[in-house]
Design an enzyme around this catalytic site. Structure first.
Site, PDB file in Angstrom:
ATOM      1  N   ASP A 505       0.868  -1.167   0.000  1.00  0.00           N
ATOM      2  CA  ASP A 505       0.000   0.000   0.000  1.00  0.00           C
ATOM      3  C   ASP A 505       0.915   1.230   0.000  1.00  0.00           C
ATOM      4  OD1 ASP A 505      -2.301   1.592   0.244  1.00  0.00           O
ATOM      5  OD2 ASP A 505      -2.096   1.654   2.423  1.00  0.00           O
ATOM      6  N   LYS A 506       0.408   2.388  -0.414  1.00  0.00           N
ATOM      7  CA  LYS A 506       1.265   3.574  -0.489  1.00  0.00           C
ATOM      8  C   LYS A 506       1.148   4.435   0.763  1.00  0.00           C
ATOM      9  CE  LYS A 506       0.279   7.318  -2.804  1.00  0.00           C
ATOM     10  NZ  LYS A 506       0.565   8.393  -1.806  1.00  0.00           N
ATOM     11  N   PHE A 628     -16.599  17.072  -3.779  1.00  0.00           N
ATOM     12  CA  PHE A 628     -15.663  16.449  -4.713  1.00  0.00           C
ATOM     13  C   PHE A 628     -16.222  15.126  -5.219  1.00  0.00           C
ATOM     14  CE2 PHE A 628     -12.311  13.362  -5.529  1.00  0.00           C
ATOM     15  CZ  PHE A 628     -11.596  14.021  -6.524  1.00  0.00           C
ATOM     16  N   ARG A 684       2.044  16.346  -5.374  1.00  0.00           N
ATOM     17  CA  ARG A 684       0.607  16.317  -5.598  1.00  0.00           C
ATOM     18  C   ARG A 684       0.202  17.712  -6.064  1.00  0.00           C
ATOM     19  NH1 ARG A 684      -3.702  13.627  -2.870  1.00  0.00           N
ATOM     20  NH2 ARG A 684      -5.595  13.990  -4.077  1.00  0.00           N
ATOM     21  N   ASP A 750      -4.631   5.870  -4.088  1.00  0.00           N
ATOM     22  CA  ASP A 750      -4.282   7.222  -4.508  1.00  0.00           C
ATOM     23  C   ASP A 750      -4.297   7.317  -6.028  1.00  0.00           C
ATOM     24  OD1 ASP A 750      -3.544   9.853  -4.342  1.00  0.00           O
ATOM     25  OD2 ASP A 750      -1.938   9.499  -2.900  1.00  0.00           O
ATOM     26  N   ASP A 880      -1.592  -0.955   5.933  1.00  0.00           N
ATOM     27  CA  ASP A 880      -1.836  -0.429   7.281  1.00  0.00           C
ATOM     28  C   ASP A 880      -3.289  -0.116   7.549  1.00  0.00           C
ATOM     29  OD1 ASP A 880      -2.003   1.728   5.535  1.00  0.00           O
ATOM     30  OD2 ASP A 880      -1.329   3.153   7.055  1.00  0.00           O
TER      31      ASP A 880
END
Length: 1307
Positions: A505-506, A628, A684, A750, A880
């Site tokens: 995972d990131k 959003f 980002r 993401d 996590d």
């Protein structure tokens, strides 16, 4: 025949695709076409078969029943006859992993009373299928009873018999076949209707039972291992071999107790983490509310969500009020999410029949296990929701089911262990036949023959083998605990040694949890200005106003909460956010949120700014927020300056999307170059834009206007730059894994560009690698035609030349020029879903080269892990969050960096929240695996060596004495096996993985050659001693009188053989440290060697008497035994160390294995060779690849509307009609959307290229998009209604599109 061929081809293709296996038209299925699809067969009791089986159980003294306990499907086949499902009293099911499940068919009345249904008389027959379908249930009168319901439960899911369709159907909630208007018409269930629905759905609880100790004891004790232990100890007690038998019993009791303790500890931990209950308020109709336990909820109940928040105990659709929810249990991100009411389509003619869809309307759904932080409502109006799913049907229930019923781990070492035990048993059988023949020829008593024959079996098949194999695992677990890595499934440690692919995972795993504000790049007069990193130096203006207002932040108990990105952006400018009124009634205010600069910034302001701070225009009121949406890639707010006359709109989102909404002359000409320079370095990037609305917009129109009408013709304001820092441990770990030739893969929720950038930064993507983005979508022109294509990125220079173009569909894409060497693939979750279903032959190649998988849902993460396993990879998953639970449980090795839900699903939990634990787990796994290999070979050679010793001595009517056996079994074997496993793991990971199969040529040759050496030494000593002048042959005069020269010859050399074998099999680098680092093992070797030397060469009187020895009279001849033993040991060590372990020999064995057993070659290796041999693949920048349609499979489901038909009378207080559909789309961690399946076409169609750039590419996941509609003009302009106007058009259109796709006819 054609059907068989087609099924084989589809099964072969299915190897690379997750989901249900191909359907055999000759078989029946439940949950057909879904992830949990299972074959089903019906059976009913056969009295004749039962009599025969019970007879054989009696004459085998229950052994046959024990076999049936291990193989319950055999018991069904043996005692019952196959019948139609309509007549079945037992069903036998097999899932896609070939696991069998036996379920009893129960019958109950519609009032919930269980009944026993008697069969009709023998004379009654049902000749035709139509009559059989009508004959669902009969009582002893032979009449059909409409009030009876047949069902069975398997894997915590209930299946109910549908007599009309002649099949069992899965019980569903309200998530399918219902219109949006259905939920708004719901008034609540009365008590009687709720009670009757509870008959079908049961209690609303995700019950994880802790098995009683007695049940666990019987279950463990009846396992084959412990049954053989009982058999062995019984034989030894019968043979008066009390000492070792007692030791084995003590070891078995300790092992049994430990196993039961660990099992119950894990079950209690899961129960305490998962199982919750509370009191909820439900509506009984006519606005009457009462409090009931949450366990009593059923689909259709209307509940009140308390204003102070709660933890949801069910899946429910919000129909009034708003909720702020923490969905970290599902998404892994502890970001408050605003849930809005489901669009009410009752007043719309065009969308009245819009179908509810869990995925499309997820923004209106409260999921079980998520925490409602706060509710907001109008005046005294209640926040209400309609229960959709309960119990194990909920999203949380599906997650728990995935934990309780994981995919079985098929580890080659374990399978080979059983194979070798079978070989040892076969050898024991041969020895048994030899013993029986020998003893019969000598005229021995029958009891003696039986004892000696059975004793031979316990020698050839060592009962201590399973216990010995756990030694390395136990020590590895203890070492990992010292490294703050905790293991709840020790059996998984060996599998860690085979890992050759790791999925990460990131966010929170590779990178820090939060973002850092890097700066902003303002735009002035259509040109970029310099980057500003200190926000205090940012001039007051529209860009600062956009940063102050364009967010979804809210105050919860006086603290700002919301998306971390929004929090960082707002905090950086040092403004204040105020919300007037109470938290729960802020919707009564036309301007609930006001922002203005902090007074603490006065020291940075000019005198003019200070004098104007309280004047109109400085304070901004946020009038309306367009939340959003990942499909729209943006959010917007409509604001009004306090004292101002016009409304303004600020937008924030992906740079590509925002620029497409801006006036071209306001966008800098070097926009793409500047954007790429940031995204390629891991930042980002978001864009900000603004527009002043015309004077015609008043408060009423602002609340009704569609966002598409105002989000156009914007003025580009600039770029917002944020940095997601890597954890300092990440890059060294990734480099370490790369050097060890272990694949590293990023799977994240993401967006694509950020994920690719992080992959570059942490060296997951090499400097010479080229990233190719895989794009796929359903054609806008023809919604039944999936298409995929490849877009290249020049990752060598890290600066891509982007050519923007527009397709006929109006979708903007990017074509990136560059070569196609060293290709690595990146893919978004949306593309994954399409490619997985429609392009299976392309998917296998993408999986072999894939390195970044972005915007992946929890379900898709698990699918990726399973697909990699299908190619032969041994996969580890490191994550996590709770959204990683499915993948953590699916992987061969799951490593959690969290102590929350994820730790329950994964075998390993690291207390240090970084990825340094990954190489540690793999190193310890390799050490444990090599230890298990060595101990298994040692135990096999030990048992065969002792087996040979006994067979040789049987020739002269002798045997090893009890204390000779005890010295070998307890002192030598046990102590050497235990200390052998203490050797620590090698500190460095090497490229070559350890041996995974015992059936490979190298281990087989090792065992054969080692045994030839041992046999030669024993046979030489046995015959050589007989040639000595002082030799006296053994004469068997009384029972257990085994003292003889033959005995001492065989025993003396064999004790050194056990020591030499332990040294030979004690492998060091590159998986374990050298043997000399294991001081306890060395000390043990020295002591055993010294005592054995003493016992062989110069035993004192008490040794001779105790061991019942008859040593040769010449001490010099005793040294011959010692010399032979030393030569034996040297040959064993040389054979294992310098011959079988030599690189040249290993390479020859590898080639021999590939030549003799080509099927053993890993699938991913063959695919990699195919990619290398096809330089023209992938067609980067070429025309899209199109899939061809094939017939879909029908689903087998049972919905609440159908269960209501089974209830007596018309008890539906909601008075709603069912809206039927052939498909179901659910939001569950293990169930995928049911799109029409396709197979890829070899033909390529020509069409304009279309691809989306990422800041939105990866984020274009289908979700319920809220938009406005002009039909809301009829809504009264009341202040409260204006503020609470709910937008629905976008989600309705999406739902209708899904419906149209589902209704496409077969071609």
């Amino acid at each position: 025949m054609a059907a068989d061929t087609d099924l084989k081809e589809r099964s072969k293709m299915k190897k690379f695709v997750t989901g249900p296996p191909p359907v055999d038209p000759r078989k029946s299925y439940v949950s057909q076409g879904e992830e949990d699809q299972m074959e089903i067969q019906g059976y009913t009791v056969s009295k004749l078969k039962c009599i025969v089986v019970y007879f054989f159980i009696f004459i085998t003294v229950g052994l046959l029943r024990l076999v049936f306990h291990w193989m319950p499907q055999w018991y069904v086949w043996s005692t019952q006859r196959k019948c139609s499902l309509a007549e079945a009293t037992t069903v036998l099911l097999r899932d896609q992993y070939r696991q069998w499940f036996v379920a009893k068919v129960d019958t109950m009345t519609k009032d919930g009373t269980r009944v026993a249904v008697l069969k009709p008389s023998v004379s009654f027959s049902i000749p035709s299928k139509s009559r059989r379908r009508r004959a669902q249930l009969f009582l002893n009168t032979g009449q059909r009873d409409e009030n009876l319901i047949r069902y069975f439960v398997v894997k915590r899911v209930k299946f109910i018999w549908n007599s009309e369709e002649d099949k069992y159907q899965k019980l569903r909630g309200l998530e399918v076949n219902n219109t949006c208007s259905y939920f708004h018409e719901a008034k609540g269930l009365n008590y009687e209707h709720q009670r009757k629905r509870r008959v079908f759905y049961g209690a609303n609880s995700i019950a994880v039972h802790v098995t009683p100790i007695l049940s666990l004891l019987f279950k463990e004790a009846l396992s084959p291992f412990y049954v053989f232990q009982v058999f062995s100890t019984s034989v030894w007690f019968a043979d008066e071999y009390y000492y070792y038998a007692s030791c084995i019993i003590i070891i078995s009791v300790i092992s049994l107790s430990t196993s039961i303790y660990q099992t119950r500890k894990m079950q209690r931990a899961l129960r305490n983490t998962i199982q919750t209950s509370t009191v909820v308020t439900v509506c009984r109709g006519n606005d009457e509310y009462e409090d009931i336990p949450s366990d009593d909820l059923v689909p259709g109940d209307v509940i009140e969500v308390p204003h102070h928040g709660c933890v949801m105990q069910c899946d429910a659709v919000l129909i009034s009020g708003n909720c702020i929810v923490n969905e970290s249990m599902l998404t892994g991100e502890s970001v408050p999410v605003t849930k809005t009411p489901l669009p009410d389509t009752r007043h719309s003619t065009s969308s009245r029949n819009a179908v509810f869809n869990m995925k499309e309307h997820s923004k209106h759904t409260l999921f079980c296990g998520t925490q409602v932080i706060q509710t907001r409502y109008y005046g005294n109006q209640k926040v209400r929701a309609v229960v959709v799913r309960t119990g194990f049907l909920t999203s949380k229930g599906e997650l728990v089911r995935a934990i309780l019923y994981p995919k079985p781990v098929d580890f080659k070492f374990n399978r080979d262990t059983y194979f070798f035990v079978g070989v040892l048993a076969s050898i024991a059988g041969i020895g048994l036949i030899y013993t029986v023949i020998l003893k019969v020829q000598r005229g021995d008593a029958v009891g003696e023959i039986i004892k000696r024959s059975l004793d031979l079996i316990t020698i050839a098949v060592p009962p201590a083998l399973p216990a010995a194999l756990t030694v390395g695992i136990v020590f590895a677990q203890a070492r990992m605990k010292r490294s703050a890595i905790y293991c709840i499934s020790p059996r998984s440690i060996n599998i860690c040694g085979s890992i050759n692919a790791v999925c990460f995972d990131k966010t929170g795993t590779l990178t820090e949890d939060g973002l850092n504000m890097q700066g902003v790049v303002p735009v002035h007069n259509g040109s970029f200005q310099g980057e500003i990193t200190n926000m205090l130096l940012l001039e007051k203006g529209l860009l600062m106003d956009a940063m102050a207002t364009c967010h979804s932040l809210t105050l919860i108990e006086g603290h700002l909460s919301g998306d971390p990105l929004d929090l960082i952006m707002f905090d950086s400018i040092d403004w204040v956010l105020e919300e007037t009124g109470e938290d729960n009634s802020k919707f009564d205010m036309l301007v609930p949120t006001i922002v203005y600069p902090k007074s603490s910034r006065e020291h940075t302001m000019t005198a003019e700014e200070l004098s104007n701070i309280d004047k109109p225009g400085v304070q901004l009121g946020i009038v309306r927020q367009f939340t959003f949406s990942s499909s729209l890639q943006r959010m917007s707010v409509i604001v009004r300056r306090i004292g101002g006359t016009q409304f303004e709109i600020f937008s924030k989102g992906s740079p590509e999307m925002i620029t497409s909404l801006c006036q071209p002359d306001t966008v800098p000409v070097d926009f793409h170059d500047v954007l790429t320079s940031y995204t390629q370095h891991g930042y980002r990037v978001l864009a900000l834009a603004w527009k002043q609305l015309p004077n015609k917009y008043n408060y009423v129109k602002v609340q009704r206007v569609q966002r598409e009408r105002v989000e156009t013709g914007l003025t580009f304001l600039g770029l917002l730059i944020m940095e997601n820092k890597l954890k300092p441990e990440t890059t060294p770990v990734i480099e370490q894994l790369n050097e060890a030739n272990i694949r590293t893969i990023m799977v994240t929720g993401d967006n694509m560009l950020t994920a690719i950038s992080v992959a570059h930064d942490c060296k997951m993507v090499g400097l010479t690698d080229k990233i190719v983005v895989v794009e796929a979508h359903i054609s806008m022109k023809d919604s039944t035609v999936p298409q995929m294509w490849f877009v290249n990125e020049d990752s060598n220079s890290r600066i891509a030349k982007e050519n923007f173009f527009s397709s006929e569909d109006g979708v903007t894409g990017i074509q990136i020029e560059g070569d196609n060497s060293n290709i690595k693939f990146a893919m978004s979750g949306k593309s994954w879903e399409i490619v997985r279903l429609h392009f299976p032959e392309q998917l296998q190649k993408i999986l072999v080269r894939g390195v970044v998988f972005a915007r992946m849902s929890p379900e898709q993460k698990a699918q990726l892990v399973e697909a990699l396993q299908g190619l032969g990879y041994y996969v580890a998953m490191c994550g996590d969050g709770a959204n990683d639970c499915g993948a953590l449980k699916m992987a061969h090795t799951g490593i959690s960096l969290s102590e929350a839900e994820a730790s329950v699903a994964s075998p390993f939990t690291s207390k240090n929240p970084n990825v340094e634990c990954v190489p540690t787990v793999i190193r310890e796994g390799r050490a444990a695996l090599v230890t298990s290999f060595g101990i298994f070979k040692y135990m096999a050679c030990y048992s065969l060596t002792q087996f040979v010793s006994v067979l040789i001595l049987y020739k002269v009517e002798s045997n090893l004495t009890d204390f000779e056996f005890l010295y070998i079994d307890l002192i030598l074997l046990t102590s050497l096996s235990v200390t052998y496993g203490r050797t620590e793991a090698y500190p460095k990971l090497v490229k070559e993985p350890p041996q995974l199969r015992l059936t490979s040529p190298a281990p087989i040759m090792s065992l054969i050659l080692q045994m030839l050496i041992q046999i030669a030494a024993q046979v030489f000593c046995f015959y050589n001693v007989q040639q000595q002048p002082w030799f006296v042959p053994h004469v068997h005069e009384e029972e257990y009188d085994y003292a003889s020269y033959e005995n001492v010859a065989v025993f003396s050399v064999s004790v050194f053989q056990y020591i030499g074998l332990a040294i030979a099999f004690s492998k060091g680098a590159p998986y374990r440290k050298h043997m000399f680092s294991n001081y306890l093992f060395l000390l043990n070797i020295v002591l055993c060697f010294a005592f054995s030397f003493w016992l062989t060469v110069y035993p004192i009187d008490w040794m001779v008497e105790f061991f019942e020895l008859q040593p040769p009279p010449s001490v010099s001849y005793r040294l011959v035994f010692f010399g032979v033993a030393i030569i034996n040991c040297i040959l064993s060590i040389l054979l294992e160390t310098f011959l079988l372990d030599h690189a040249v020999i290993r390479e020859k064995f590898r080639r021999m294995k590939e030549r003799w057993f080509p099927s053993l070659k890993f699938e991913y290796s063959a695919i990699e060779e195919e990619i290398v041999s096809t330089p023209g693949w992938p067609p980067v920048g070429g025309d899209p690849i199109t899939a061809l349609y094939r017939d879909d499979v029908s689903f087998s489901e049972l919905y609440p509307q159908e269960t209501d038909k089974m209830l007596p009378g018309n008890a539906d207080s909601n008075n709603s009609s069912a809206y039927c559909s052939s498909q179901s789309v659910g939001f569950t961690p293990r169930t995928s959307t049911s799109d029409n399946p396709f197979t890829s076409a070899s033909s390529i169609v020509s069409m304009p290229k279309s691809s989306a750039s990422d800041a939105g590419e990866g984020s274009k996941l289908a979700s319920g998009t809220i938009a406005e509609t002009a039909e809301m003009e009829d809504i009264p302009g009341d202040k409260g209604e204006i503020a609470g106007a709910v937008d629905w058009r976008g989600s309705t259109e999406n739902t209708l599109l899904v419906q149209q796709e589902a209704e496409q006819p077969s071609r």
